[in-house]
Write a protein that holds these residues in place. Sequence first.
Motif, mmCIF file in Angstrom:
data_model
loop_
_atom_site.group_PDB
_atom_site.id
_atom_site.type_symbol
_atom_site.label_atom_id
_atom_site.label_comp_id
_atom_site.label_asym_id
_atom_site.label_seq_id
_atom_site.Cartn_x
_atom_site.Cartn_y
_atom_site.Cartn_z
ATOM 1 N N TYR A 6 24.622 1.344 -4.626
ATOM 2 C CA TYR A 6 25.167 2.541 -4.539
ATOM 3 C C TYR A 6 26.642 2.773 -3.778
ATOM 4 C CZ TYR A 6 20.287 2.551 -4.629
ATOM 5 O OH TYR A 6 18.797 2.348 -5.022
ATOM 6 N N ASP A 7 27.223 1.665 -3.914
ATOM 7 C CA ASP A 7 28.564 1.485 -3.303
ATOM 8 C C ASP A 7 29.749 2.251 -3.987
ATOM 9 O OD1 ASP A 7 30.590 0.429 -1.639
ATOM 10 O OD2 ASP A 7 31.281 -0.817 -3.430
ATOM 11 N N VAL A 8 30.443 3.122 -3.353
ATOM 12 C CA VAL A 8 31.552 3.993 -3.933
ATOM 13 C C VAL A 8 32.860 3.441 -3.315
ATOM 14 C CG1 VAL A 8 30.094 5.772 -4.695
ATOM 15 C CG2 VAL A 8 30.889 6.056 -2.783
ATOM 16 N N GLY A 9 32.746 2.374 -2.364
ATOM 17 C CA GLY A 9 33.955 1.997 -1.941
ATOM 18 C C GLY A 9 34.405 2.513 -0.419
ATOM 19 N N MET A 10 35.485 2.401 -0.125
ATOM 20 C CA MET A 10 35.972 2.474 1.330
ATOM 21 C C MET A 10 37.018 3.810 1.280
ATOM 22 S SD MET A 10 37.631 -0.417 3.946
ATOM 23 C CE MET A 10 39.100 -0.404 2.961
ATOM 24 N N SER A 11 36.962 4.324 2.519
ATOM 25 C CA SER A 11 37.916 5.671 2.811
ATOM 26 C C SER A 11 38.767 4.968 3.874
ATOM 27 C CB SER A 11 37.222 6.836 3.076
ATOM 28 O OG SER A 11 38.141 8.048 3.055
ATOM 29 N N GLY A 12 39.935 6.044 3.911
ATOM 30 C CA GLY A 12 40.701 5.746 4.936
ATOM 31 C C GLY A 12 42.348 5.178 4.469
ATOM 32 N N LEU A 13 42.980 4.751 5.216
ATOM 33 C CA LEU A 13 44.423 4.517 4.716
ATOM 34 C C LEU A 13 44.383 3.402 3.980
ATOM 35 C CD1 LEU A 13 46.247 4.473 8.500
ATOM 36 C CD2 LEU A 13 46.403 6.086 6.567
ATOM 37 N N LEU A 14 43.300 2.346 4.165
ATOM 38 C CA LEU A 14 43.125 1.171 3.039
ATOM 39 C C LEU A 14 41.887 1.456 1.916
ATOM 40 C CD1 LEU A 14 43.451 -1.724 5.701
ATOM 41 C CD2 LEU A 14 45.045 -0.921 4.522
ATOM 42 N N PHE A 52 16.917 3.896 2.099
ATOM 43 C CA PHE A 52 17.346 5.392 2.583
ATOM 44 C C PHE A 52 18.299 5.908 1.312
ATOM 45 C CE2 PHE A 52 19.925 8.770 4.916
ATOM 46 C CZ PHE A 52 18.546 9.812 5.162
ATOM 47 N N ALA A 53 19.191 5.071 1.063
ATOM 48 C CA ALA A 53 20.098 5.618 -0.171
ATOM 49 C C ALA A 53 19.442 5.608 -1.427
ATOM 50 C CB ALA A 53 21.144 4.757 -0.121
ATOM 51 N N GLN A 54 18.539 4.804 -1.608
ATOM 52 C CA GLN A 54 17.592 4.809 -3.094
ATOM 53 C C GLN A 54 16.708 6.085 -2.756
ATOM 54 O OE1 GLN A 54 14.152 4.262 -3.279
ATOM 55 N NE2 GLN A 54 14.662 4.724 -5.709
ATOM 56 N N LYS A 55 16.105 6.280 -1.892
ATOM 57 C CA LYS A 55 15.295 7.439 -1.686
ATOM 58 C C LYS A 55 15.838 8.804 -1.695
ATOM 59 C CE LYS A 55 11.141 9.189 0.803
ATOM 60 N NZ LYS A 55 10.270 8.732 1.635
ATOM 61 N N ILE A 56 17.176 9.001 -1.198
ATOM 62 C CA ILE A 56 17.817 10.394 -1.576
ATOM 63 C C ILE A 56 18.817 10.313 -2.581
ATOM 64 C CG2 ILE A 56 17.125 10.730 0.688
ATOM 65 C CD1 ILE A 56 20.189 10.168 1.624
ATOM 66 N N LYS A 57 18.883 9.216 -3.268
ATOM 67 C CA LYS A 57 19.937 9.045 -4.463
ATOM 68 C C LYS A 57 21.222 9.502 -4.003
ATOM 69 C CE LYS A 57 16.507 8.392 -7.369
ATOM 70 N NZ LYS A 57 15.416 8.175 -6.045
ATOM 71 N N SER A 58 21.778 8.761 -2.923
ATOM 72 C CA SER A 58 22.952 8.695 -2.394
ATOM 73 C C SER A 58 23.780 7.658 -2.540
ATOM 74 C CB SER A 58 22.547 8.972 -0.767
ATOM 75 O OG SER A 58 24.094 8.977 -0.216
ATOM 76 N N PRO A 59 25.283 8.159 -2.791
ATOM 77 C CA PRO A 59 26.253 7.256 -2.663
ATOM 78 C C PRO A 59 26.718 6.648 -1.212
ATOM 79 C CG PRO A 59 27.138 9.438 -3.318
ATOM 80 C CD PRO A 59 25.633 9.512 -3.225
ATOM 81 N N VAL A 60 27.062 5.247 -1.139
ATOM 82 C CA VAL A 60 27.188 4.843 -0.246
ATOM 83 C C VAL A 60 28.728 4.337 0.241
ATOM 84 C CG1 VAL A 60 26.486 2.994 1.696
ATOM 85 C CG2 VAL A 60 24.922 3.992 0.298
ATOM 86 N N GLY A 61 29.574 4.875 0.895
ATOM 87 C CA GLY A 61 30.779 4.444 1.143
ATOM 88 C C GLY A 61 30.810 4.103 2.611
ATOM 89 N N HIS A 62 31.977 3.298 2.781
ATOM 90 C CA HIS A 62 32.000 2.690 4.385
ATOM 91 C C HIS A 62 33.615 2.681 4.846
ATOM 92 C CE1 HIS A 62 34.064 -0.833 2.123
ATOM 93 N NE2 HIS A 62 33.100 -0.565 1.268
ATOM 94 N N ALA A 63 33.920 2.552 6.087
ATOM 95 C CA ALA A 63 35.057 2.442 6.807
ATOM 96 C C ALA A 63 35.199 0.957 6.620
ATOM 97 C CB ALA A 63 34.811 2.965 8.142
#
Length: 150
Positions: A50-58, A26-37
């Motif tokens: 497509y990894d752009v890391g993690m958001s939140g306190l850490l 899906f990320a490849q098709k829509i050219k989307s960055p992928v972040g995670h909790a």
Amino acid sequence: MIDEAEKVTLFCGAGTKGAHAEVMEFAQKIKSPVGHALRGKEWIQYDNPYDVGMSGLLGYGAAYEATHECDLLILLGTDFPYNAFLPDDVKIVQVDVRPEILGRRSKLDLAVWGDVKETLRCLTPRVRTKDKRKFLDRMLKKHTDALEGW
């Protein structure tokens, strides 16, 4: 919504367990960055171009920027508890098997009650392939730059 948005970011949680291939396709098709909790890290970070890391306190990398600079944020299988790290001025879609958490942390433009893997298997063939990578490439560079500083 996806076809109309220029800049889409995927933000993944524990509900992406078993859906790595579908998220990457899906990320490849829509050219989307992928972040995670934090709870999505083990399911989505590995082997992810497509990894752009993690958001939140850490958080680290460019996940925060990717979620705030997009036109459309898609929350996949996450009940991300730190709503201070979520934008309030972009369209948000949330996909989760737990209907009670849909819209609990942020105002949604669309709530999808469903399994992430099955939802993406049905959705991916129906969205238009995006050709422009400018947003994705900018977020990937921000992510690389942030990690080089560590």
